[in-house]
Design an enzyme around this catalytic site. Structure first.
Site, PDB file in Angstrom:
ATOM      1  N   LEU A   1       0.878  -1.047   0.080  1.00 15.13           N
ATOM      2  CA  LEU A   1       0.063   0.033  -0.019  1.00 15.13           C
ATOM      3  C   LEU A   1       1.047   1.235  -0.069  1.00 15.13           C
ATOM      4  CD1 LEU A   1      -3.000   0.614   0.135  1.00 15.13           C
ATOM      5  CD2 LEU A   1      -2.709   0.561   2.452  1.00 15.13           C
ATOM      6  N   ASP A   2       0.736   1.994  -1.352  1.00 14.61           N
ATOM      7  CA  ASP A   2       1.608   3.245  -1.191  1.00 14.61           C
ATOM      8  C   ASP A   2       1.863   3.933   0.281  1.00 14.61           C
ATOM      9  OD1 ASP A   2       1.965   2.666  -3.996  1.00 14.61           O
ATOM     10  OD2 ASP A   2       0.400   3.892  -4.404  1.00 14.61           O
ATOM     11  N   TYR A   3       3.011   4.664   0.410  1.00 11.27           N
ATOM     12  CA  TYR A   3       3.335   5.471   1.325  1.00 11.27           C
ATOM     13  C   TYR A   3       2.161   6.436   1.666  1.00 11.27           C
ATOM     14  CZ  TYR A   3       6.294   8.716   4.154  1.00 11.27           C
ATOM     15  OH  TYR A   3       6.846   9.669   4.869  1.00 11.27           O
TER      16      TYR A   3
ATOM     17  N   SER B   1      -0.986   6.257   0.886  1.00  8.09           N
ATOM     18  CA  SER B   1      -2.227   5.798   0.724  1.00  8.09           C
ATOM     19  C   SER B   1      -2.545   5.245   2.309  1.00  8.09           C
ATOM     20  CB  SER B   1      -2.373   4.381  -0.216  1.00  8.09           C
ATOM     21  OG  SER B   1      -2.202   5.052  -1.639  1.00  8.09           O
TER      22      SER B   1
END
Length: 178
Positions: free
Chosen positions: A41-43, A45
């Site tokens: 999960l992106d930084y 997000s």
């Protein structure tokens, strides 16, 4: 062991960070030893991150051939017209190829979420909308790139579910064993 964790905004999906200055990581949340993120999960997000100590389970959760649906609540900038929503449903062309069709729903009201720190910028003159987007792929920053491709840049992205596992009432930084 399978853990559901509500990853806060601006936290890395790993336990260490070698960048300078170091960024917040999973190490700061009291998670059990020997678990690792099943997927990313992106930084920038937020939301559901699954962690496990079982490699074959992690593989089943993340391998594209298993097509586990992932649902995101996405705040986008602009007017989410039916044409733009249909383009997402049909699949859009990205620089690394076309996406599979997505399930996309315009949400009447924003999901009941926690305040984000820092908050999403608010501009009186630019409308925004909330979408529920479900994909079965997992390309790098895929949902953000998809919404941008149809002229709806993402302002906030929260993963609500992954396969049969949902975020539920977990607040940012909280976790529970499934």
């Amino acid at each position: 062991m399978l853990i559901a964790f509500n990853k806060p905004f601006n936290v890395l999906c790993q336990f260490t960070d070698r960048s300078q200055p170091p960024r917040a990581t999973l190490a700061g949340f009291g998670l059990p030893a020997n678990v690792y993120a099943a997927g990313r999960l992106d930084y920038d997000s937020e939301g559901l991150l699954l962690l496990t100590d079982n490699g074959s389970l992690a593989h089943r959760l993340t391998d594209p051939k298993h097509k586990q649906p992932k649902t995101y609540w996405v705040q986008v900038e602009g007017v989410a017209t039916e044409d733009k929503l249909q383009a997402l449903r049909d699949g859009v062309q990205l620089n690394d190829g076309p996406t599979l069709p997505a399930r996309v729903q315009l949400l009447e009201t924003a999901p009941a979420l926690w305040e984000r720190d820092p908050p999403v910028r608010f501009r009186k003159t630019v409308p925004d909308a909330w979408l529920a987007v479900t994909i079965t792929e997992g390309r790098n920053r895929q949902v953000r790139r998809m919404t941008a491709a149809v002229g709806l840049p993402t302002l906030r992205l929260v993963r609500a579910s992954m396969g049969p596992h949902a975020l539920g009432a977990l607040q940012p930084g909280q976790w529970r064993e499934i």
